[in-house]
Design a protein around this motif. Structure first.
Motif, mmCIF file in Angstrom:
data_model
loop_
_atom_site.group_PDB
_atom_site.id
_atom_site.type_symbol
_atom_site.label_atom_id
_atom_site.label_comp_id
_atom_site.label_asym_id
_atom_site.label_seq_id
_atom_site.Cartn_x
_atom_site.Cartn_y
_atom_site.Cartn_z
ATOM 1 N N CYS A 113 17.602 55.176 3.932
ATOM 2 C CA CYS A 113 17.937 55.749 2.623
ATOM 3 C C CYS A 113 17.872 57.280 2.671
ATOM 4 C CB CYS A 113 16.966 55.210 1.590
ATOM 5 S SG CYS A 113 17.127 55.986 -0.019
ATOM 6 N N CYS A 173 14.859 58.385 -0.032
ATOM 7 C CA CYS A 173 13.419 58.165 0.189
ATOM 8 C C CYS A 173 13.095 57.734 1.621
ATOM 9 C CB CYS A 173 12.896 57.136 -0.807
ATOM 10 S SG CYS A 173 13.333 55.449 -0.377
ATOM 11 N N GLY A 217 13.672 54.977 2.964
ATOM 12 C CA GLY A 217 13.321 53.558 3.028
ATOM 13 C C GLY A 217 14.381 52.757 3.771
ATOM 14 N N CYS A 277 18.853 50.614 -0.835
ATOM 15 C CA CYS A 277 17.500 50.868 -0.342
ATOM 16 C C CYS A 277 16.530 49.836 -0.919
ATOM 17 C CB CYS A 277 17.079 52.282 -0.731
ATOM 18 S SG CYS A 277 15.364 52.630 -0.345
ATOM 19 N N CYS A 319 13.872 52.087 -3.171
ATOM 20 C CA CYS A 319 14.210 52.817 -4.410
ATOM 21 C C CYS A 319 15.529 52.353 -5.034
ATOM 22 C CB CYS A 319 14.236 54.326 -4.146
ATOM 23 S SG CYS A 319 15.699 54.930 -3.288
HETATM 24 ZN ZN LIG Z 1 15.385 54.850 -1.083
#
Ligand SMILES: [Zn+2]
Length: 288
Positions: free
Chosen positions: A4, A7, A9, A25, A28
């Motif tokens: 991501c 973030c 992720g 993601c 998030c």
């Molecule tokens: Zn994210």
């Protein structure tokens, strides 16, 4: 699989668009294209004649009225403000700020952008990541329909925040991936268009962008809202037509024209607000 860009992720498949995969993601919920930075660069900064046509024709009468409204509300009658528009294209937004006495700068790497900058007399800078702008320089920074093309949105946003003054305003707009036609899978093309569009924000994920480390510490206020008639093409075109007719037809009747224009632009704006289903998202950010 790409991580991501907001973030960092892990991503999982959200949907397939042609040969490209959009990822969501897991941490998030941000949706982004599974493409490399190099592919994004290649498609967004490869300027052919098609881009030139796009520069000439991209804005409708709705956009011009919309930009008129944005520039009025951001300047609030103050002259001499230093304004930067990122992804300024043919300068149609900057011209609205010029009308209000602002000192205007654009940022746009396309060779076509410099033609318009010369023609309309504003200063053109390179990409914000490389432009060496003095910190706290601008009163207002705008970016309309640009952040969806940027490979590193967090880094990009940090540069914007640094370049704006304390108490200054950042105004961003992006297409809304949570809009009604996209949720119903009625549109592809212009709105869901990887790899050119690599970031797909919703009200929630755009708001979340401003709460990332290194960003939230530097801002005092954020407002994110969806706006704009949900873009079902026929409706949009009909609406756009009505606006240009109303803008042209009553030259001798200014008060009526203003009233009608204001009415139409308010309908355009507010019809996209309920449930985050509008065509676009806007974010208004005040720097600490
Ligand atoms: Zn994210």
């Amino acid at each position: 699989m790409k991580k991501c860009p907001v973030c960092n992720g892990p991503g999982e498949e959200d949907r397939q668009v042609g040969k490209y995969c959009l990822l969501k993601c897991r941490d998030c919920s941000f949706v982004y294209a599974n493409v490399t930075d190099e592919e994004i660069e290649e498609v967004n900064f490869n300027f052919g004649d098609q881009v030139k046509c796009h520069y000439r024709e991209v804005q409708s009468s709705i956009d011009v009225m919309w930009f008129d409204r944005i520039s009025t509300s951001l300047t609030r009658g103050k002259g001499g403000l230093k304004v930067l528009d990122i992804g300024c294209g043919n300068g149609v937004l900057l011209r609205q700020f010029q009308k209000r006495g602002c000192v205007c700068f654009g940022s746009d790497p396309s060779p076509w952008a410099s033609e318009y900058a010369q023609k309309y007399g504003y200063k053109l800078l390179g990409r914000i990541e490389q432009a060496n702008i003095d910190p706290n320089f601008f009163d207002i920074i705008t970016s309309t329909s640009t952040l969806e093309h940027v490979a590193r949105p967090i880094e990009h946003l940090k540069h914007i925040i640094t370049a704006v003054k304390e108490g200054g305003i950042i105004y961003l707009t992006v297409p809304n991936y949570g809009s009604l036609p996209i949720r119903l899978r009625l549109v592809k093309g212009r709105l869901v268009d990887p790899p050119g569009h690599c970031n797909y924000f919703t009200t929630k994920t755009l708001r979340n962008l401003f709460f990332q480390k290194g960003i939230k510490e530097n801002i005092s206020q954020v407002r994110v809202r969806s706006y704009g008639i949900p873009e079902i093409h026929a409706v949009y075109r009909l609406f756009s037509k009505r606006i240009s007719i109303s803008a042209k037809s009553s030259q001798e009747n200014m008060p009526k024209r203003t009233f009608l224009k204001k009415g139409l632009i308010n309908i355009y704006y507010w019809s996209g607000a309920p449930f985050g289903l509008g065509d676009k998202l806007e974010a208004l950010i005040i720097k600490k």
